[in-house]
Design a protein around this motif. Structure first.
Motif, PDB file in Angstrom:
ATOM      1  N   ILE A   1       7.451 -14.710   9.313  1.00  0.00           N
ATOM      2  CA  ILE A   1       5.904 -14.930   9.133  1.00  0.00           C
ATOM      3  C   ILE A   1       5.763 -16.568   9.048  1.00  0.00           C
ATOM      4  CG2 ILE A   1       3.818 -14.488   7.745  1.00  0.00           C
ATOM      5  CD1 ILE A   1       4.897 -11.938   6.676  1.00  0.00           C
ATOM      6  N   PHE A   2       4.897 -17.078  10.019  1.00  0.00           N
ATOM      7  CA  PHE A   2       4.415 -18.332   9.850  1.00  0.00           C
ATOM      8  C   PHE A   2       3.063 -18.255   9.248  1.00  0.00           C
ATOM      9  CE2 PHE A   2       3.646 -22.450  11.361  1.00  0.00           C
ATOM     10  CZ  PHE A   2       2.735 -22.677  11.892  1.00  0.00           C
ATOM     11  N   SER A   3       2.076 -17.392   9.534  1.00  0.00           N
ATOM     12  CA  SER A   3       1.020 -17.538   8.920  1.00  0.00           C
ATOM     13  C   SER A   3       0.042 -16.269   9.233  1.00  0.00           C
ATOM     14  CB  SER A   3      -0.096 -18.506   9.495  1.00  0.00           C
ATOM     15  OG  SER A   3      -0.487 -18.403  10.942  1.00  0.00           O
ATOM     16  N   ILE A   4      -0.747 -16.029   8.108  1.00  0.00           N
ATOM     17  CA  ILE A   4      -1.546 -14.673   8.018  1.00  0.00           C
ATOM     18  C   ILE A   4      -3.031 -15.108   7.784  1.00  0.00           C
ATOM     19  CG2 ILE A   4      -1.905 -12.684   6.916  1.00  0.00           C
ATOM     20  CD1 ILE A   4       0.756 -12.652   5.644  1.00  0.00           C
ATOM     21  N   LYS A   5      -3.629 -14.496   9.082  1.00  0.00           N
ATOM     22  CA  LYS A   5      -4.969 -14.676   8.910  1.00  0.00           C
ATOM     23  C   LYS A   5      -5.706 -13.885   8.171  1.00  0.00           C
ATOM     24  CE  LYS A   5      -5.347 -17.244  13.350  1.00  0.00           C
ATOM     25  NZ  LYS A   5      -5.680 -18.583  12.622  1.00  0.00           N
ATOM     26  N   THR A   6      -6.665 -12.864   8.798  1.00  0.00           N
ATOM     27  CA  THR A   6      -7.303 -11.737   7.843  1.00  0.00           C
ATOM     28  C   THR A   6      -6.264 -10.708   7.389  1.00  0.00           C
ATOM     29  OG1 THR A   6      -9.081 -12.012   9.095  1.00  0.00           O
ATOM     30  CG2 THR A   6      -9.199 -10.074   7.998  1.00  0.00           C
ATOM     31  N   MET A   7      -6.653 -10.263   5.945  1.00  0.00           N
ATOM     32  CA  MET A   7      -5.724  -9.207   5.566  1.00  0.00           C
ATOM     33  C   MET A   7      -6.844  -7.884   5.446  1.00  0.00           C
ATOM     34  SD  MET A   7      -2.639 -10.679   3.642  1.00  0.00           S
ATOM     35  CE  MET A   7      -1.596  -9.290   3.768  1.00  0.00           C
ATOM     36  N   GLY A   8      -6.375  -6.756   5.018  1.00  0.00           N
ATOM     37  CA  GLY A   8      -7.356  -5.860   4.776  1.00  0.00           C
ATOM     38  C   GLY A   8      -6.970  -4.505   4.489  1.00  0.00           C
ATOM     39  N   TRP A   9      -7.724  -3.591   3.885  1.00  0.00           N
ATOM     40  CA  TRP A   9      -7.466  -2.299   3.869  1.00  0.00           C
ATOM     41  C   TRP A   9      -8.385  -1.200   4.703  1.00  0.00           C
ATOM     42  CZ3 TRP A   9      -3.462  -1.109   0.471  1.00  0.00           C
ATOM     43  CH2 TRP A   9      -2.887  -2.069  -0.326  1.00  0.00           C
ATOM     44  N   HIS A  10      -7.758  -0.132   5.102  1.00  0.00           N
ATOM     45  CA  HIS A  10      -8.519   0.893   5.890  1.00  0.00           C
ATOM     46  C   HIS A  10      -7.962   2.064   5.077  1.00  0.00           C
ATOM     47  CE1 HIS A  10      -9.739  -0.973   9.730  1.00  0.00           C
ATOM     48  NE2 HIS A  10      -9.519  -1.651   9.050  1.00  0.00           N
ATOM     49  N   ARG A  11      -8.763   3.212   5.321  1.00  0.00           N
ATOM     50  CA  ARG A  11      -8.345   4.562   4.577  1.00  0.00           C
ATOM     51  C   ARG A  11      -8.699   5.538   5.575  1.00  0.00           C
ATOM     52  NH1 ARG A  11     -12.803   4.942  -0.119  1.00  0.00           N
ATOM     53  NH2 ARG A  11     -14.630   5.244   1.085  1.00  0.00           N
ATOM     54  N   GLN A  12      -7.828   6.699   5.638  1.00  0.00           N
ATOM     55  CA  GLN A  12      -8.223   7.929   6.206  1.00  0.00           C
ATOM     56  C   GLN A  12      -8.138   9.247   5.397  1.00  0.00           C
ATOM     57  OE1 GLN A  12      -5.506   8.284   9.734  1.00  0.00           O
ATOM     58  NE2 GLN A  12      -7.059   9.465  10.648  1.00  0.00           N
ATOM     59  N   ALA A  13      -9.263   9.891   5.271  1.00  0.00           N
ATOM     60  CA  ALA A  13      -9.256  11.273   4.556  1.00  0.00           C
ATOM     61  C   ALA A  13      -8.949  12.175   5.341  1.00  0.00           C
ATOM     62  CB  ALA A  13     -10.650  11.354   3.850  1.00  0.00           C
ATOM     63  N   PRO A  14      -8.416  13.630   4.991  1.00  0.00           N
ATOM     64  CA  PRO A  14      -8.171  14.580   5.903  1.00  0.00           C
ATOM     65  C   PRO A  14      -9.246  14.940   6.700  1.00  0.00           C
ATOM     66  CG  PRO A  14      -7.321  14.928   3.647  1.00  0.00           C
ATOM     67  CD  PRO A  14      -8.318  13.732   3.759  1.00  0.00           C
ATOM     68  N   GLY A  15      -8.817  15.023   7.982  1.00  0.00           N
ATOM     69  CA  GLY A  15      -9.901  15.414   8.856  1.00  0.00           C
ATOM     70  C   GLY A  15     -10.942  14.458   9.530  1.00  0.00           C
ATOM     71  N   LYS A  16     -10.723  13.020   8.887  1.00  0.00           N
ATOM     72  CA  LYS A  16     -11.855  12.242   9.187  1.00  0.00           C
ATOM     73  C   LYS A  16     -11.179  11.191  10.033  1.00  0.00           C
ATOM     74  CE  LYS A  16     -14.865  13.141   5.459  1.00  0.00           C
ATOM     75  NZ  LYS A  16     -15.680  12.325   4.382  1.00  0.00           N
ATOM     76  N   GLN A  17     -11.699  10.364  10.732  1.00  0.00           N
ATOM     77  CA  GLN A  17     -11.434   9.007  11.175  1.00  0.00           C
ATOM     78  C   GLN A  17     -10.950   8.121  10.210  1.00  0.00           C
ATOM     79  OE1 GLN A  17     -14.469   7.790  14.190  1.00  0.00           O
ATOM     80  NE2 GLN A  17     -13.007   8.860  15.640  1.00  0.00           N
ATOM     81  N   ARG A  18     -10.050   7.103  10.485  1.00  0.00           N
ATOM     82  CA  ARG A  18      -9.707   6.155   9.705  1.00  0.00           C
ATOM     83  C   ARG A  18     -11.014   5.148   9.545  1.00  0.00           C
ATOM     84  NH1 ARG A  18      -3.939   2.650  10.199  1.00  0.00           N
ATOM     85  NH2 ARG A  18      -3.309   4.782  10.194  1.00  0.00           N
ATOM     86  N   GLU A  19     -11.150   4.644   8.310  1.00  0.00           N
ATOM     87  CA  GLU A  19     -12.460   3.696   8.398  1.00  0.00           C
ATOM     88  C   GLU A  19     -12.122   2.328   7.479  1.00  0.00           C
ATOM     89  OE1 GLU A  19     -15.306   5.542   5.990  1.00  0.00           O
ATOM     90  OE2 GLU A  19     -14.058   5.797   4.198  1.00  0.00           O
ATOM     91  N   LEU A  20     -12.798   1.371   7.717  1.00  0.00           N
ATOM     92  CA  LEU A  20     -12.573  -0.058   6.963  1.00  0.00           C
ATOM     93  C   LEU A  20     -12.919   0.202   5.557  1.00  0.00           C
ATOM     94  CD1 LEU A  20     -12.103  -3.064   7.118  1.00  0.00           C
ATOM     95  CD2 LEU A  20     -14.630  -3.341   7.599  1.00  0.00           C
ATOM     96  N   VAL A  21     -12.133  -0.482   4.760  1.00  0.00           N
ATOM     97  CA  VAL A  21     -12.556  -0.547   3.358  1.00  0.00           C
ATOM     98  C   VAL A  21     -13.015  -1.730   3.001  1.00  0.00           C
ATOM     99  CG1 VAL A  21     -11.949   0.058   1.000  1.00  0.00           C
ATOM    100  CG2 VAL A  21     -11.058   1.478   2.640  1.00  0.00           C
ATOM    101  N   ALA A  22     -12.181  -2.984   3.187  1.00  0.00           N
ATOM    102  CA  ALA A  22     -12.444  -4.108   2.789  1.00  0.00           C
ATOM    103  C   ALA A  22     -11.351  -5.106   3.359  1.00  0.00           C
ATOM    104  CB  ALA A  22     -12.240  -4.459   1.280  1.00  0.00           C
ATOM    105  N   THR A  23     -11.874  -6.287   3.678  1.00  0.00           N
ATOM    106  CA  THR A  23     -11.270  -7.167   4.399  1.00  0.00           C
ATOM    107  C   THR A  23     -11.234  -8.678   3.804  1.00  0.00           C
ATOM    108  OG1 THR A  23     -13.138  -8.036   5.976  1.00  0.00           O
ATOM    109  CG2 THR A  23     -11.440  -6.273   6.825  1.00  0.00           C
ATOM    110  N   ILE A  24     -10.341  -9.529   3.746  1.00  0.00           N
ATOM    111  CA  ILE A  24     -10.299 -10.829   3.381  1.00  0.00           C
ATOM    112  C   ILE A  24      -9.725 -11.658   4.133  1.00  0.00           C
ATOM    113  CG2 ILE A  24      -8.219 -10.341   1.879  1.00  0.00           C
ATOM    114  CD1 ILE A  24      -9.343 -12.329  -0.178  1.00  0.00           C
ATOM    115  N   THR A  25     -10.413 -12.931   4.542  1.00  0.00           N
ATOM    116  CA  THR A  25      -9.662 -14.086   5.455  1.00  0.00           C
ATOM    117  C   THR A  25      -8.862 -14.807   4.839  1.00  0.00           C
ATOM    118  OG1 THR A  25     -11.555 -15.596   5.162  1.00  0.00           O
ATOM    119  CG2 THR A  25     -11.930 -13.920   6.915  1.00  0.00           C
TER     120      THR A  25
END
Length: 121
Positions: A28-52
């Motif tokens: 790893i040289f550098s990391i820009k944005t990091m974040g979390w997504h989630r996916q519930a059964p039968g649903k599409q993956r969705e954004l939870v939170a991000t941090i630059t």
């Protein structure tokens, strides 16, 4: 190679708390944005939170005021503190990082394997 490994998921009662962790490793040289997504059964993956890399955060409306995202740059890690959990938060949670590797100019998005969070009523 770059890997992201999550930990901290589990089973909790409604109103309880959990803290998810995600550590990136490899060339790893550098990391820009990091974040979390989630996916519930039968649903599409969705954004939870991000941090630059400048600690600017963004949250889904459904988790504002309950979840807090943070990061530790020297440790290449991102965290998600989840309070006042609800059954609707039940999902597999995935972390990601927009990572530039040594010798490469453009970042690529890397994902963790996911960690299960189950909230009982």
């Amino acid at each position: 190679q770059v890997q992201l490994v999550e930990s901290g998921g589990g089973l909790v009662q409604a109103g309880g708390s959990l803290r998810l962790s995600c550590a990136a490793s490899g060339s790893i040289f550098s990391i820009k944005t990091m974040g979390w997504h989630r996916q519930a059964p039968g649903k599409q993956r969705e954004l939870v939170a991000t941090i630059t890399s400048d600690d600017i955060t963004n949250y889904a409306d459904s988790v504002k005021g309950r979840f807090t995202i943070s990061r530790d740059n020297p440790k290449n890690s991102v965290y998600l503190q989840m309070n006042n959990l609800k059954p609707g938060d039940t999902a597999v949670y995935y972390c990601y990082g927009d990572i530039s590797r040594f010798g490469r100019s453009s970042p690529s998005r890397y994902w963790g394997q996911g960690t299960q969070v189950t909230v009982s009523s």
